[in-house]
Write an enzyme that holds these catalytic residues in place. Sequence first.
Site, PDB file in Angstrom:
ATOM      1  N   TYR A 114     -51.715 -14.127 109.613  1.00 53.08           N
ATOM      2  CA  TYR A 114     -52.749 -14.039 108.570  1.00 53.08           C
ATOM      3  C   TYR A 114     -53.557 -12.754 108.754  1.00 53.08           C
ATOM      4  O   TYR A 114     -53.805 -12.014 107.799  1.00 53.08           O
ATOM      5  CB  TYR A 114     -53.640 -15.278 108.678  1.00 53.08           C
ATOM      6  CG  TYR A 114     -54.847 -15.329 107.772  1.00 53.08           C
ATOM      7  CD1 TYR A 114     -54.728 -15.689 106.430  1.00 53.08           C
ATOM      8  CD2 TYR A 114     -56.124 -15.061 108.271  1.00 53.08           C
ATOM      9  CE1 TYR A 114     -55.852 -15.773 105.608  1.00 53.08           C
ATOM     10  CE2 TYR A 114     -57.247 -15.149 107.460  1.00 53.08           C
ATOM     11  CZ  TYR A 114     -57.111 -15.497 106.131  1.00 53.08           C
ATOM     12  OH  TYR A 114     -58.222 -15.575 105.330  1.00 53.08           O
ATOM     13  N   THR A 136     -66.026 -23.808 102.498  1.00 54.44           N
ATOM     14  CA  THR A 136     -65.151 -24.372 101.461  1.00 54.44           C
ATOM     15  C   THR A 136     -64.610 -25.703 101.971  1.00 54.44           C
ATOM     16  O   THR A 136     -64.639 -25.966 103.178  1.00 54.44           O
ATOM     17  CB  THR A 136     -63.957 -23.438 101.211  1.00 54.44           C
ATOM     18  OG1 THR A 136     -63.233 -23.307 102.441  1.00 54.44           O
ATOM     19  CG2 THR A 136     -64.390 -22.069 100.730  1.00 54.44           C
TER      20      THR A 136
HETATM   21  N1  NAD Z   1     -63.309 -19.395 103.343  1.00 52.97           N
HETATM   22  C1  NAD Z   1     -63.425 -18.434 104.229  1.00 52.97           C
HETATM   23  O1  NAD Z   1     -64.194 -18.605 105.185  1.00 52.97           O
HETATM   24  C2  NAD Z   1     -62.663 -17.134 104.119  1.00 52.97           C
HETATM   25  C3  NAD Z   1     -62.868 -16.188 105.122  1.00 52.97           C
HETATM   26  C4  NAD Z   1     -62.199 -14.977 105.032  1.00 52.97           C
HETATM   27  C5  NAD Z   1     -61.351 -14.713 103.970  1.00 52.97           C
HETATM   28  N2  NAD Z   1     -61.177 -15.660 103.009  1.00 52.97           N
HETATM   29  C6  NAD Z   1     -60.261 -15.303 101.914  1.00 52.97           C
HETATM   30  O2  NAD Z   1     -60.839 -15.657 100.667  1.00 52.97           O
HETATM   31  C7  NAD Z   1     -59.815 -16.095  99.775  1.00 52.97           C
HETATM   32  C8  NAD Z   1     -60.111 -17.512  99.310  1.00 52.97           C
HETATM   33  O3  NAD Z   1     -60.222 -18.326 100.472  1.00 52.97           O
HETATM   34  P1  NAD Z   1     -60.591 -19.868 100.413  1.00 52.97           P
HETATM   35  O4  NAD Z   1     -61.345 -20.136 101.670  1.00 52.97           O
HETATM   36  O5  NAD Z   1     -61.171 -20.244  99.110  1.00 52.97           O
HETATM   37  O6  NAD Z   1     -59.132 -20.497 100.599  1.00 52.97           O
HETATM   38  P2  NAD Z   1     -58.638 -21.963 100.195  1.00 52.97           P
HETATM   39  O7  NAD Z   1     -57.476 -22.247 101.101  1.00 52.97           O
HETATM   40  O8  NAD Z   1     -59.767 -22.922 100.181  1.00 52.97           O
HETATM   41  O9  NAD Z   1     -58.132 -21.733  98.704  1.00 52.97           O
HETATM   42  C9  NAD Z   1     -57.065 -20.877  98.453  1.00 52.97           C
HETATM   43  C10 NAD Z   1     -56.434 -21.270  97.128  1.00 52.97           C
HETATM   44  O10 NAD Z   1     -55.186 -20.584  97.038  1.00 52.97           O
HETATM   45  C11 NAD Z   1     -54.193 -21.514  96.665  1.00 52.97           C
HETATM   46  N3  NAD Z   1     -52.892 -21.125  97.188  1.00 52.97           N
HETATM   47  C12 NAD Z   1     -52.499 -21.085  98.485  1.00 52.97           C
HETATM   48  N4  NAD Z   1     -51.216 -20.722  98.566  1.00 52.97           N
HETATM   49  C13 NAD Z   1     -50.771 -20.540  97.283  1.00 52.97           C
HETATM   50  C14 NAD Z   1     -49.516 -20.173  96.715  1.00 52.97           C
HETATM   51  N5  NAD Z   1     -48.439 -19.960  97.468  1.00 52.97           N
HETATM   52  N6  NAD Z   1     -49.432 -20.064  95.370  1.00 52.97           N
HETATM   53  C15 NAD Z   1     -50.513 -20.292  94.580  1.00 52.97           C
HETATM   54  N7  NAD Z   1     -51.712 -20.659  95.070  1.00 52.97           N
HETATM   55  C16 NAD Z   1     -51.843 -20.776  96.410  1.00 52.97           C
HETATM   56  C17 NAD Z   1     -54.642 -22.843  97.266  1.00 52.97           C
HETATM   57  O11 NAD Z   1     -54.050 -23.966  96.626  1.00 52.97           O
HETATM   58  C18 NAD Z   1     -56.147 -22.775  97.073  1.00 52.97           C
HETATM   59  O12 NAD Z   1     -56.553 -23.300  95.816  1.00 52.97           O
HETATM   60  C19 NAD Z   1     -58.494 -16.010 100.555  1.00 52.97           C
HETATM   61  O13 NAD Z   1     -57.868 -14.774 100.287  1.00 52.97           O
HETATM   62  C20 NAD Z   1     -58.948 -16.058 101.993  1.00 52.97           C
HETATM   63  O14 NAD Z   1     -58.026 -15.451 102.863  1.00 52.97           O
HETATM   64  C21 NAD Z   1     -61.802 -16.852 103.060  1.00 52.97           C
END
Ligand code: NAD
Length: 255
Positions: free
Chosen positions: A163, A198
């Site tokens: 990742y 989240t």
């Molecule tokens: N939440 C955090 O603390 C955090 C921290 C750093 C980065 N991020 C980044 O922010 C973005 C959103 O993160 P989040 O926490 O909301 O993640 P999450 O896992 O809660 O949501 C991600 C969404 O992407 C969808 N998804 C995953 N794989 C998929 C696929 N193959 N095809 C279509 N949809 C797919 C999931 O179903 C989900 O609805 C991501 O890029 C994540 O890497 C989040």
Amino acid sequence: MKITSMTNHSAIYPSLKGKRVLITGGATGIGAGLVEAFAGQGAHVGFLDIDAPAGETLAASLPGAHFRACDLRDLDATAAVLAELAEAIGGVDVLVNNAARDDRHTIEDVTPAYWDERMATNLRHQFFAAQAVVPAMKAQGHGVILNFGSISWHLGLPDLVLYQTAKAAVEGMTRAMARDLGADNIRVNTIVPGNVETPRQKQWYTPEGEAEIMAAQCLKARIQPADVAALAMFLASDDGAMCTGHDYFIDAGWR
Ligand SMILES: NC(=O)c1ccc[n+]([C@@H]2O[C@H](COP(=O)([O-])OP(=O)(O)OC[C@H]3O[C@@H](n4cnc5c(N)ncnc54)[C@H](O)[C@@H]3O)[C@@H](O)[C@H]2O)c1
């Protein structure tokens, strides 16, 4: 004074009204916050996600938002769904490459097939979604692409090597795309979230883990999806007109 996350963001960007916005991974988490925030600005929103029930439920609550189920690891399906959504909302002004999945693994457990699957989930679709919308953005003379990175590799967090490899690449890809697309008035930036509260993240954290995050952050409140969306609204709007090729952190000062 108790510090709280700003969950009632009030800024309305006139330039976002009527904008056509495509969002990946919009069914849950930060993505759902983005869908709601763009809809709240009066934008036309098309979003996709692998989680069909969650996507359909969210779309039903937001008149005018269009949802399609799609697995971004399948690039042919992704191109077809992006084209369908763009047609439904009348084109594309903004693409938000938000989807990802931060599954944990050890170095020993990684096989070549798992490497490919992690890159397909966390990196590859961002490039090909951008490639799919760029011709229309070039033809209309403007566009915004927001790629989602992660603070994880900046901190070197454990058990997330693939990742973090993918998310490091997102920042490099953003810089390269911003250079190649700038002459066409297409802006490309990375949003780098810290630890955002989240539903998926909540499952990892014990009270002790929450306390560790709080101790490491300069600001003593949990970041909400709406806080991340607030940054995305600025960068997508004309107020961010001269911002491109960079990484914008929203991490409450996590070190
Ligand atoms: N939440 C955090 O603390 C955090 C921290 C750093 C980065 N991020 C980044 O922010 C973005 C959103 O993160 P989040 O926490 O909301 O993640 P999450 O896992 O809660 O949501 C991600 C969404 O992407 C969808 N998804 C995953 N794989 C998929 C696929 N193959 N095809 C279509 N949809 C797919 C999931 O179903 C989900 O609805 C991501 O890029 C994540 O890497 C989040």
